[in-house]
Design a protein around this motif. Sequence first.
Motif, PDB file in Angstrom:
ATOM      1  N   ASP A   1      12.720 -14.686  16.342  1.00  0.00           N
ATOM      2  CA  ASP A   1      11.956 -14.631  15.006  1.00  0.00           C
ATOM      3  C   ASP A   1      12.726 -15.757  14.797  1.00  0.00           C
ATOM      4  O   ASP A   1      13.826 -16.028  14.442  1.00  0.00           O
ATOM      5  CB  ASP A   1      12.327 -13.440  14.974  1.00  0.00           C
ATOM      6  N   ARG A   2      11.931 -16.654  13.608  1.00  0.00           N
ATOM      7  CA  ARG A   2      12.281 -18.083  13.172  1.00  0.00           C
ATOM      8  C   ARG A   2      12.933 -17.158  11.845  1.00  0.00           C
ATOM      9  O   ARG A   2      14.353 -17.327  11.278  1.00  0.00           O
ATOM     10  CB  ARG A   2      11.236 -17.551  12.626  1.00  0.00           C
ATOM     11  N   ASP A   3      12.218 -15.708  11.602  1.00  0.00           N
ATOM     12  CA  ASP A   3      12.898 -15.124  10.525  1.00  0.00           C
ATOM     13  C   ASP A   3      14.427 -14.514  10.210  1.00  0.00           C
ATOM     14  O   ASP A   3      14.824 -13.666  11.457  1.00  0.00           O
ATOM     15  CB  ASP A   3      12.359 -13.833   9.754  1.00  0.00           C
TER      16      ASP A   3
ATOM     17  N   GLY B   1       8.151 -13.084  18.426  1.00  0.00           N
ATOM     18  CA  GLY B   1       7.400 -13.124  17.407  1.00  0.00           C
ATOM     19  C   GLY B   1       7.844 -11.304  17.046  1.00  0.00           C
ATOM     20  O   GLY B   1       6.985 -10.586  17.677  1.00  0.00           O
ATOM     21  N   ALA B   2       8.814 -11.133  15.988  1.00  0.00           N
ATOM     22  CA  ALA B   2       9.608  -9.782  14.989  1.00  0.00           C
ATOM     23  C   ALA B   2       8.349  -9.599  14.037  1.00  0.00           C
ATOM     24  O   ALA B   2       9.680  -8.510  13.924  1.00  0.00           O
ATOM     25  CB  ALA B   2      10.398  -9.236  16.454  1.00  0.00           C
ATOM     26  N   GLY B   3       7.402  -9.813  13.918  1.00  0.00           N
ATOM     27  CA  GLY B   3       6.972  -9.188  12.386  1.00  0.00           C
ATOM     28  C   GLY B   3       7.145  -7.634  12.484  1.00  0.00           C
ATOM     29  O   GLY B   3       7.254  -6.833  13.848  1.00  0.00           O
TER      30      GLY B   3
ATOM     31  N   LEU C   1       3.230 -13.834  18.669  1.00  0.00           N
ATOM     32  CA  LEU C   1       3.597 -15.339  17.497  1.00  0.00           C
ATOM     33  C   LEU C   1       2.394 -15.149  16.282  1.00  0.00           C
ATOM     34  O   LEU C   1       1.340 -14.566  16.697  1.00  0.00           O
ATOM     35  CB  LEU C   1       3.611 -16.437  17.519  1.00  0.00           C
TER      36      LEU C   1
ATOM     37  N   ALA D   1      15.583 -10.820  12.117  1.00  0.00           N
ATOM     38  CA  ALA D   1      15.788 -10.528  13.892  1.00  0.00           C
ATOM     39  C   ALA D   1      17.547 -10.138  12.892  1.00  0.00           C
ATOM     40  O   ALA D   1      18.520  -9.082  14.021  1.00  0.00           O
ATOM     41  CB  ALA D   1      16.939 -11.904  13.939  1.00  0.00           C
TER      42      ALA D   1
ATOM     43  N   ILE E   1      14.783  -9.754  21.566  1.00  0.00           N
ATOM     44  CA  ILE E   1      13.744 -10.729  20.241  1.00  0.00           C
ATOM     45  C   ILE E   1      14.010 -11.755  20.167  1.00  0.00           C
ATOM     46  O   ILE E   1      15.555 -12.002  20.222  1.00  0.00           O
ATOM     47  CB  ILE E   1      13.297  -9.739  19.032  1.00  0.00           C
TER      48      ILE E   1
ATOM     49  N   SER F   1      19.223 -10.206  19.595  1.00  0.00           N
ATOM     50  CA  SER F   1      17.945 -10.478  18.235  1.00  0.00           C
ATOM     51  C   SER F   1      18.507 -12.269  18.300  1.00  0.00           C
ATOM     52  O   SER F   1      19.978 -12.707  17.874  1.00  0.00           O
ATOM     53  CB  SER F   1      18.115  -9.712  16.909  1.00  0.00           C
TER      54      SER F   1
END
Length: 234
Positions: free
Chosen positions: A30-32, A7-9, A73, A36, A28, A47
Amino acid sequence: MRVLIAGAGRAGLSVAVHLAKMGHDVTIVDRDESIANSAFERHGLVSLVGDATDAGLLQEAEVARADVVVAMLRRDADNLAVALLAQAAGAKRVMVRMRDPAYRSVYVRAGVDRILSEIDVFIGAMATAIEHSGVRHAMVLGTGESVAFELDIPVDSVVAGRTVSTIAGSASFPSSCVFAGVYRPDGRVEAPRGSSVVAGGATVLLVAARDELAEVIAFFLQREPAGGGVQERR
């Protein structure tokens, strides 16, 4: 140290970049895809794009080799899944960012090493700053019963120019208060010793029970009475 962040917001990426600058090996997940890609292109971080609750993706991220896995997350249920998968894979330590306080006992039962609540930290620091104007920076410790905070010592304070041992030996020195540090003129923190002198205008780092905070602040901010100073315990 090998660190895997799920989770890399904004917060997660900031932590990842900081750790990388400190020389740690950071990965990291991340879904986004844009997050990444940015982490890789702008900061050189390893990433992976995808769902961090996917055991296969965590395996690809070499979760078993991680010294620390940090689950950040958006949902506590997802963080819990990451924590359990990381533990099962053999990660040495697991930390989570808790969103809902109702999950605290669940995380504890799951054996999570460290549970961080941004809400608790923010509320504790903000409430302390609102209630006590003399406090510069504050951080709630543990379950919120203790506070670490910075305090500027007035030049005419009763404690100004006195040693730590003299101050701590005062009859009115709050029982829960601990000297954690004295800031040097260059901004660095110096570990206080009994012989360390607390100069007027200096900034000290203190730890105290939250319910004694007002008493501690009043003690350090009280002005020097005519012809007297702090009275030591006998």
